[in-house]
Design a protein around this motif. Structure first.
Motif, PDB file in Angstrom:
ATOM      1  N   CYS A 174      30.049 -24.805  31.112  1.00 37.33           N
ATOM      2  CA  CYS A 174      30.718 -26.076  30.814  1.00 37.33           C
ATOM      3  C   CYS A 174      31.715 -25.910  29.669  1.00 37.33           C
ATOM      4  N   CYS A 215      30.274 -28.225  26.582  1.00 33.31           N
ATOM      5  CA  CYS A 215      29.059 -27.931  25.801  1.00 33.31           C
ATOM      6  C   CYS A 215      28.556 -26.505  25.976  1.00 33.31           C
ATOM      7  N   CYS A 234      28.282 -30.046  34.968  1.00 34.73           N
ATOM      8  CA  CYS A 234      27.375 -29.685  33.878  1.00 34.73           C
ATOM      9  C   CYS A 234      26.115 -30.540  33.942  1.00 34.73           C
ATOM     10  N   CYS A 245      25.796 -32.354  30.004  1.00 34.53           N
ATOM     11  CA  CYS A 245      26.688 -33.431  29.527  1.00 34.53           C
ATOM     12  C   CYS A 245      27.452 -34.101  30.679  1.00 34.53           C
TER      13      CYS A 245
HETATM   14 ZN    ZN Z   1      28.313 -29.706  29.387  1.00 38.97          ZN
END
Ligand code: ZN
Ligand code: ZN
Lengths: 182, 182
Positions: free
Chosen positions: B10, B13, B33, B36
């Motif tokens: 991702c 994050c 993801c 998140c």
């Molecule tokens: Zn993420």
């Protein structure tokens, strides 16, 4: 329209990236991974669509998504991997309006540097006035030039494309219109 | 040409992504993801360039980079954020050839679905034959149509663009050529 978010982590290994000019002769700052050295590029995206017409009327779609919910637009969306610009424009016309069309020539190519996009529109002749709008569309309707809700259009790219389409139509000859939208 | 590598982590994050169809009405698998919920899109990229000409000759650049090191090409490269297609084409002509030009009309738009690219070329009139090639170019040279090293060109997009440019020139009228390269 989908905005491009900043890259914080490496797509390859997940480490936090640093913003710097790569050592390969590049002149711009990129998100570079300090662990696996992957360089991440962010480039403009293409939005592809059509001006679906029948006789002296064009098809517009009332948006059921943000931004510009409730405003009118031509069927258009982000070009996908594995398709040509014309294939993408035809796909979006099917997804957003469920319209039966024959693809014709390129009508407009509009750069929108502020948001990193290029919008590409084709003329498309409608084979019927039976539509089957997708979930992104509240309503489809046919408009003559005088009927077009010019003040209720979603985007300037749509307004400019409709404007040059109707101008070309009145003149009796179509050409490719290239514009930059500030 | 820069290939688009798969997204494993991702960008927001750093967590490992999963490949699935998002719940927002999308019909394609995306890298999503699980932490998140960021959805990662991969879209076609634009390559922008010019056909720099003076009289009956065009400027070609011998590539000093892979792929196709040592083959001849028109000045072109990936469009960057914040510029129009024409600005990008002019920038690449400066970076790769150091050529002084006046930008003219759109010559070709070529979709290359296999590699997820759209190539966009403009005619550009050369103001001089003094060039200042950048690090990506071994050599610059002017060619008439007969002199063009047709079998030593780097890409089919370049060959098709040169072909339609010289055809238009012989006919005495230029138009926008749209092609799909398989
Ligand atoms: Zn993420
Ligand atoms: Zn990494």
């Amino acid at each position: 329209m989908k905005l491009q978010l900043p890259i914080k982590h490496c797509r390859n290994c997940g480490a936090a990236v640093v913003l710097r000019v790569p050592d390969d002769g590049d002149t711009r700052q990129r998100a570079v991974c300090p662990v696996c050295n992957t360089i991440h590029y962010q480039n403009p995206l293409n939005v592809v669509g059509t001006v679906p017409y029948l006789g002296d009327r064009v098809l517009l779609c009332k948006r059921n998504i943000e931004p510009r919910w409730g405003k009118w637009t031509l069927p258009a969306g982000f070009m996908e991997l594995g398709e040509s610009t014309a294939q993408g424009a035809a796909r979006e016309t099917d997804e957003e309006a469920g319209a039966q069309i024959v693809m014709e020539g390129l009508q407009s190519m509009l750069s929108v540097p502020r948001v990193g996009q290029v919008h590409i529109y084709y003329r498309a002749r409608l084979l019927s006035e039976t539509f089957n709008p997708g979930h992104e569309t509240l309503e489809t309707r046919m408009f003559t030039e005088d009927e077009v809700p010019w003040d209720e259009l979603a985007f300037r790219t749509v307004r400019e494309t409709l404007r040059c389409y109707f101008e070309d139509r009145r003149r009796g000859s179509f050409s490719v219109h290239e514009l930059v939208i500030d």
